[in-house]
Design a protein around this motif. Structure first.
Motif, short mmCIF file in Angstrom:
data_model
loop_
_atom_site.label_atom_id
_atom_site.label_comp_id
_atom_site.label_asym_id
_atom_site.label_seq_id
_atom_site.Cartn_x
_atom_site.Cartn_y
_atom_site.Cartn_z
N HIS A 130 0.86 -1.18 0.00
CA HIS A 130 0.00 0.00 0.00
C HIS A 130 0.90 1.24 0.00
CE1 HIS A 130 1.01 -0.63 4.18
NE2 HIS A 130 0.43 0.50 4.56
N SER B 220 -1.99 -1.81 -6.45
CA SER B 220 -3.44 -1.81 -6.68
C SER B 220 -3.84 -0.64 -7.58
CB SER B 220 -4.17 -1.71 -5.34
OG SER B 220 -3.99 -0.41 -4.78
N GLY C 210 -3.86 2.50 -5.47
CA GLY C 210 -2.50 2.93 -5.17
C GLY C 210 -1.85 3.58 -6.38
N THR D 228 -5.91 0.76 5.11
CA THR D 228 -5.99 1.69 3.98
C THR D 228 -4.61 2.16 3.55
OG1 THR D 228 -6.22 3.57 5.47
CG2 THR D 228 -8.25 2.49 4.72
N GLY D 229 -4.56 2.83 2.39
CA GLY D 229 -3.35 3.50 1.93
C GLY D 229 -3.66 4.97 1.71
N GLU E 171 -8.29 3.17 -1.18
CA GLU E 171 -7.24 2.15 -1.29
C GLU E 171 -7.24 1.23 -0.08
OE1 GLU E 171 -2.35 1.71 -1.54
OE2 GLU E 171 -3.28 3.70 -1.42
N LYS E 172 -7.22 -0.06 -0.35
CA LYS E 172 -7.03 -1.08 0.68
C LYS E 172 -5.69 -1.77 0.47
CE LYS E 172 -11.99 -2.09 1.15
NZ LYS E 172 -13.03 -3.14 1.01
N SER E 173 -5.08 -2.16 1.56
CA SER E 173 -3.78 -2.81 1.45
C SER E 173 -3.90 -4.12 0.69
CB SER E 173 -3.19 -3.07 2.84
OG SER E 173 -4.03 -3.94 3.59
#
Length: 284
Positions: free
Chosen positions: A73, A103, A106, A159-160, A165-167
């Protein structure tokens, strides 16, 4: 495989902190931790935070064969974007580009930030777009190939910097075995447990950030107690077996246990499983 860092964002000792844990760590290097990163082999690195270069020097690791960086992330302790610029300083210049995997959310954040950097500074050496790397964007729960490895990204409860954003945690398989790298997880959502079910892993590296400090149910990191309960969930669905080598990592100074005390808790809480708390520079 080597742990280039096993700490959280503030490291141990936190340079601004005078708590008992940080004060003790300053006098006992075995308790010190820089920000987390893990090198699978000469070609593959997970996360490139601010301490990777110093750690690679300290532990005799050469990054000149690097081909792939998997980003969990976009928090700065896991992805220090300006580090990507340093590759342009190589002598001679790299012949091949390397790939940064992340992601969609990301990637959106990184490209937005790079655009701003270019707008405020026209010196190409101060911008993170030097022609020596590219991005590859992946959706969660969709397997992809990376050289001789098969990679399966799953989402954590973390989160990031990117919007929504999810890790990403990564299950990585090659001819030597299967690794699940699970840092910055929080308590896994059911969809992640289901996605991982039925596929045993040889090595599990999992978030154990807060240790002895019990956190509430909304925490996006694990403590020692939620580490154990998440491990039990992974055992139940067949991801972790009696043959899985398990390592706790990403430790911060809210954990009041010393290294050996943390390991004793995990041994007492998980009969039949040997769970080392990873140290910086540990080779597995």
């Amino acid at each position: 495989m080597i742990f280039l860092g096993t700490g959280a964002a503030e490291m141990i000792p936190d340079p601004f902190c005078s708590c008992d844990v940080c004060s003790y760590a300053r006098k006992h290097p075995e308790e010190q931790r820089v920000r987390s990163s893990f090198m699978i082999d000469n070609n593959t690195l997970i996360d490139i935070g601010p301490d990777v270069f110093a750690s690679s020097m300290k532990f005799g690791v050469n990054l000149n064969s690097l081909k792939n960086i998997l980003i969990t992330h976009t928090h700065e302790d896991h992805f220090c974007i300006d580090n990507l610029n340093i590759i342009s300083c190589n002598i001679p210049k790299p012949k091949d580009m390397f790939t940064v995997h992340l992601s969609p959310e990301g990637y959106e954040f990184v490209t937005s930030m790079t655009k701003v950097m270019k707008e405020i500074n026209q010196n190409p050496m101060s911008c993170v777009d030097n022609g020596f790397y590219n991005y590859e964007v992946h959706k969660p729960f969709e397997e992809f190939r990376m050289d001789n490895k098969t990679v399966f990204p799953v989402v954590g409860f973390h989160t990031g910097r990117g919007k929504n954003e999810k890790s990403f945690n990564y299950r990585i398989k090659d001819e030597k075995g299967t690794l699940l790298y699970a840092l910055d997880t929080g308590v896994y959502p059911e969809e992640t447990i289901e996605a991982l079910s039925g596929v045993p892993v040889d090595i599990l590296i999992m978030d154990a950030t807060f240790g002895s400090c019990r956190m509430d149910s909304g925490c996006t990191h694990l403590d020692a107690y939620t580490f154990v309960s998440q491990l039990e969930r992974l055992v139940k669905v067949g991801t972790v077996t009696s043959k899985t080598r398990i390592f706790a990592s990403h430790i911060n100074h809210y954990n009041r246990w010393k290294h050996n005390e943390y390991e004793k808790f995990l041994k007492d809480s998980c009969p039949g499983l040997n769970i080392p708390v990873a140290r910086d520079g540990m080779v597995i």
